[in-house]
Write an enzyme that holds these catalytic residues in place. Sequence first.
Site, PDB file in Angstrom:
ATOM      1  N   ARG A 132       0.760  -1.349   0.123  1.00 20.66           N
ATOM      2  CA  ARG A 132       0.093   0.026  -0.073  1.00 20.66           C
ATOM      3  C   ARG A 132       1.000   1.283   0.050  1.00 20.66           C
ATOM      4  NH1 ARG A 132      -2.899  -2.784  -1.937  1.00 20.66           N
ATOM      5  NH2 ARG A 132      -4.956  -3.370  -1.350  1.00 20.66           N
ATOM      6  N   GLU A 180      -2.921   7.992  -5.737  1.00 19.99           N
ATOM      7  CA  GLU A 180      -2.983   7.395  -7.139  1.00 19.99           C
ATOM      8  C   GLU A 180      -4.120   8.056  -7.872  1.00 19.99           C
ATOM      9  OE1 GLU A 180      -2.927   3.229  -6.807  1.00 19.99           O
ATOM     10  OE2 GLU A 180      -0.980   3.247  -5.797  1.00 19.99           O
ATOM     11  N   HIS A 195       0.545   0.774 -10.244  1.00 18.84           N
ATOM     12  CA  HIS A 195      -0.231  -0.224  -9.597  1.00 18.84           C
ATOM     13  C   HIS A 195      -0.644  -1.455 -10.305  1.00 18.84           C
ATOM     14  CE1 HIS A 195      -2.894  -0.272  -5.742  1.00 18.84           C
ATOM     15  NE2 HIS A 195      -2.666  -1.678  -6.023  1.00 18.84           N
TER      16      HIS A 195
END
Length: 370
Positions: free
Chosen positions: A283, A312, A331
């Site tokens: 994370r 993000e 990601h």
Amino acid sequence: MIHPPGPEHGPVPDAPEQPPIVVGIMYPSAWDIRPASELAADLDAVRALDPRLEIVDCRYVEPEELRTARGRPDAATRPALRELAPVLTAEQRDLLARAEIVLVADLPFDVADLAPRLRWVQSCAAGNGQLLSAGLPTERIRLTTAAGVNGAPIAEFVFARLLAFFKRHRDLDALQDVRRWKPAFGGLVRGKTLGLIGVGGIGSQLARRAQAFGMTVHATRRRVEVPAEYVDRLFPPDDLHEMLAGCDAVVSAAPETADTVGTMNAAAFAAMREGAFYCNVGRGSFVVEPDLIAALRGGRLGGAALDVVAAEPLPADDPLWDAPNLYLSAHCSSAALEHFTEVFRLFRDNLARYLAGEELRNRVDPDAGC
């Protein structure tokens, strides 16, 4: 004498009709990039488990920025986030009012009130922060994650980054770009020590591959008394800095909880071996990004890779873009084509367990938040 029902004794009464078990498919359709026929086959396999199942395809999608913000442990204390949530459509409200089970990435705030019949939520991702902020789990609603589904693809991605660093692939690419025939020799991975922060579904896959490469594996875990396969030494979380000091490369694959935010800070990077490699596929909140940049610029770290960041999508003016020896990716360390095949395999297994009244896999512990 009592005669059984039959033509001579009146019609046989119909068995009472069983109510449907409504299953909502609500994750973002854009995430499932497989051919439509594969999704249809997965849904047919779900229906085949029980004739009472009614599958309703009605997606609920939140903006990526909101999903990231809702995943933070302090999301419940930020009421402004509710104003960013999309307005529910009539179809979404109808599904939530009827659903007993949902397969999701996101859910609206206060979902327990919107979905009085809801009993189980299966996430299509390993992270669950945004679902915790929806008020889950409750005494009535169980919450399970897709932890482990991405273990193999993410482990492969990490090793691609790790090998690129130790084998100096960026230097080789730069020489090719300027058409210069000059050796840039890399070092051996064999004999080096890999540190893992988290040995769950991803960490265990990393440990297995590291052992195959001849690496020594250290890891942090709360329950150090229980051996972890392919791990040579386990450290309690309080001894993280001791573990960092003995590693040539460190990978974070930990969940986001109140205890993990900001774990990799200036002190943690200072504890690492000079020239070591750091990678985060857990994370974004795990890393204090200015401290990482300082460690790279100051030479404390030889390199780093981030597949997750605090904000993000990452803004174009973020200083991470210019950090030296940093590998950035958006990601995407999982394998998108295979992801939902594995998600539905887990979902079918858990659904069979649910229908049989058995314990579900990957059930979230509300006290631990994971």
